[in-house]
Design a protein around this motif. Structure first.
Motif, short mmCIF file in Angstrom:
data_model
loop_
_atom_site.label_atom_id
_atom_site.label_comp_id
_atom_site.label_asym_id
_atom_site.label_seq_id
_atom_site.Cartn_x
_atom_site.Cartn_y
_atom_site.Cartn_z
N LEU A 214 -5.31 1.49 -8.36
CA LEU A 214 -5.33 2.99 -8.95
C LEU A 214 -6.52 3.92 -8.52
CD1 LEU A 214 -2.71 3.15 -12.00
CD2 LEU A 214 -2.17 3.54 -9.54
N MET A 215 -7.58 3.39 -9.29
CA MET A 215 -8.76 4.11 -9.08
C MET A 215 -9.53 4.12 -7.68
SD MET A 215 -10.14 3.57 -12.93
CE MET A 215 -11.46 4.73 -12.80
N THR A 216 -9.18 3.09 -6.79
CA THR A 216 -10.01 2.64 -5.76
C THR A 216 -9.99 3.69 -4.59
OG1 THR A 216 -9.69 0.29 -6.23
CG2 THR A 216 -10.61 1.02 -4.18
N PRO A 217 -8.51 4.21 -4.29
CA PRO A 217 -7.36 3.56 -4.37
C PRO A 217 -7.04 2.48 -3.45
CG PRO A 217 -6.86 5.66 -3.00
CD PRO A 217 -8.56 5.60 -3.52
N ASP A 218 -6.30 1.49 -3.68
CA ASP A 218 -5.92 0.38 -2.96
C ASP A 218 -4.37 -0.06 -3.28
OD1 ASP A 218 -5.57 -2.22 -1.77
OD2 ASP A 218 -7.71 -2.77 -2.29
N TYR A 219 -3.69 0.47 -2.00
CA TYR A 219 -2.22 0.32 -2.21
C TYR A 219 -1.74 -1.04 -2.26
CZ TYR A 219 -1.48 5.21 -1.65
OH TYR A 219 -1.73 6.79 -1.93
N PRO A 264 17.64 1.58 -19.44
CA PRO A 264 18.01 0.82 -18.03
C PRO A 264 17.41 1.33 -16.73
CG PRO A 264 19.65 2.39 -18.73
CD PRO A 264 18.78 2.45 -19.66
N SER A 265 16.75 2.60 -16.79
CA SER A 265 16.06 3.19 -15.80
C SER A 265 15.12 2.33 -15.17
CB SER A 265 15.61 4.47 -16.10
OG SER A 265 16.51 5.48 -16.35
N MET A 266 14.98 2.12 -13.81
CA MET A 266 14.09 1.44 -13.10
C MET A 266 13.33 2.46 -12.40
SD MET A 266 16.54 -1.59 -11.99
CE MET A 266 15.14 -2.60 -10.92
N PHE A 267 11.89 1.97 -12.12
CA PHE A 267 11.09 2.89 -11.27
C PHE A 267 10.56 2.17 -10.06
CE2 PHE A 267 7.91 0.44 -13.49
CZ PHE A 267 6.93 0.40 -12.76
N ALA A 268 10.25 2.71 -9.28
CA ALA A 268 9.38 2.10 -7.88
C ALA A 268 8.32 3.04 -7.50
CB ALA A 268 10.39 1.77 -6.76
N LEU A 269 7.21 2.45 -7.22
CA LEU A 269 6.06 3.53 -6.89
C LEU A 269 5.75 3.23 -5.36
CD1 LEU A 269 3.30 2.69 -9.44
CD2 LEU A 269 4.66 4.79 -8.97
N CYS A 270 5.58 4.34 -4.53
CA CYS A 270 5.41 4.34 -3.03
C CYS A 270 4.47 5.21 -2.49
CB CYS A 270 6.93 4.66 -2.56
SG CYS A 270 8.39 4.20 -3.40
N ARG A 271 4.22 4.80 -0.96
CA ARG A 271 2.87 5.34 -0.60
C ARG A 271 3.03 6.91 -0.23
NH1 ARG A 271 -0.40 1.42 2.05
NH2 ARG A 271 0.37 -0.90 1.80
N ASP A 272 4.42 7.24 -0.10
CA ASP A 272 4.77 8.93 0.36
C ASP A 272 6.16 8.94 -0.06
OD1 ASP A 272 6.73 8.02 2.62
OD2 ASP A 272 4.88 6.83 3.12
N PRO A 273 6.53 10.37 0.19
CA PRO A 273 7.61 10.70 -0.33
C PRO A 273 8.97 10.50 0.43
CG PRO A 273 6.55 12.63 0.71
CD PRO A 273 5.55 11.56 0.49
N GLN A 274 8.74 10.22 1.65
CA GLN A 274 9.71 9.50 2.72
C GLN A 274 10.34 8.20 2.15
OE1 GLN A 274 6.85 10.86 3.76
NE2 GLN A 274 7.59 13.00 4.37
N THR A 275 9.25 7.31 1.92
CA THR A 275 9.60 6.05 1.32
C THR A 275 10.28 6.12 0.12
OG1 THR A 275 7.68 5.16 2.65
CG2 THR A 275 8.69 3.79 0.83
#
Length: 316
Positions: A214-219, A264-275
């Motif tokens: 997160l701090m680097t950042p390094d996806y 029960p919610s699930m989350f995902a982290l993504c590189r951009d809004p389209q993804t």
């Protein structure tokens, strides 16, 4: 001011490998509270909208009012009177920090109404007391990021030490809330009391890797680190089609996917809004394949935390 309306954001706690120590805020959904000054001392809940009558109206049993009461006692202002209207703009029992958002909105609003005798960071313990009423544990992994905004680490509780971590500007979160409910107390009850040394070492590596990413950042490092070998394998059994939903997220470009809070919610982290949008649609379709409807939210990491709403924002 005689009246104030505040929005407080929902949160994702645990963030895969960071059980009880990680959390971040999102732009949407969240809770909204209106406090109106009253000549009669005390905190009164006038109305709760959007909860289908499920939340307690008694001031000594509601997360928002408990946070306000504890705050007023601390600053020796029990002479203050406020009427509370709470608007629940997020599902209950969702794993999105619903009780935390209410507590944060309440304590932030009363502090603003009284011209900020305390800093925002000093409000965390009072919001935590709201959490204690809600689930029996005064934890900070939801109220911390909801109050401070951004991604937070709860390093310690004695003394309380909440650290805000910088995140990439283009990092987006997808949240999918299936139309089922998981009780937080039940989700804690099924957890094991002991963890193997092997899993502990793996988890510690992922915790450190996620912060570094997160701090680097390094996806790529973020993606490799969004792995939970301790909590997710146990709690995932409470969420139908969990593996299929997670796989759908990863196949559509998510950096990682896991349970938000206790589910029960699930989350995902993504590189951009389209993804993030594409991932949300895929996750919803995976739930729908077994007849489970869901709600989807996409947002950046909320860096602000709670905010005072204008008249126009309240009307909308």
């Amino acid at each position: 001011m005689d009246s104030i309306t505040v929005f407080a954001p929902a949160t994702v706690a645990n963030v895969a490998c960071g059980f009880d120590i990680f959390g971040f805020a999102v732009d949407n959904p969240g809770d909204q509270i209106t406090l109106t000054a009253s000549p009669e001392p005390g905190v009164r809940i006038i109305d709760i909208i959007g909860d289908e009558g499920r939340l307690p109206r008694e001031a000594n049993r509601n997360t928002a009012s408990i946070a306000i009461q504890t705050y007023l006692q601390h600053i020796n202002r029990t002479d203050v009177g406020v009427d509370v209207v709470l608007r629940k703009k997020m599902p209950l029992g969702s794993g999105l920090g619903s009780s935390a958002a209410s507590a944060v909105a309440g304590v932030f609003a009363i502090n603003e109404l009284l011209n900020r005798p305390l800093t925002v960071r000093q409000l965390i313990p009072f919001a935590m007391e709201g959490e204690r009423i809600a689930c029996g544990s005064a934890h900070a992994d939801n109220v911390g990021p909801s109050l401070l905004g951004g991604f937070c680490v709860i390093r310690s509780y004695q003394p309380l030490d909440v650290i805000r971590v910088n995140t990439p500007a283009s990092l987006y979160c997808t949240l999918v809330h299936p139309d089922i409910e998981v009780n937080t107390k039940d989700a804690r009850f099924i957890l094991k009391n002991e963890v193997s040394l092997k899993n502990t070492i793996t988890q510690m590596g992922n915790v450190a890797g996620l912060i570094a990413g997160l701090m680097t950042p390094d996806y790529d490092l973020i993606s490799r680190s969004l792995v939970d070998v301790i909590i997710e394998p146990v709690r995932s059994i409470l969420i139908p089609e969990f593996n299929e939903v997670k796989q759908a997220a990863l196949e559509n470009g998510a950096l990682g996917c896991s349970i938000s809070g206790s589910g029960p919610s699930m989350f995902a982290l993504c590189r951009d809004p389209q993804t993030a949008e594409r991932v949300g649609a895929a996750m919803q379709q995976a739930f729908l394949s077994v007849g489970i409807s869901s709600e989807s939210y996409v947002s950046e990491i909320n860096q602000q935390g709670p905010k005072v709403l204008t008249t126009a924002e309240v009307a909308s």
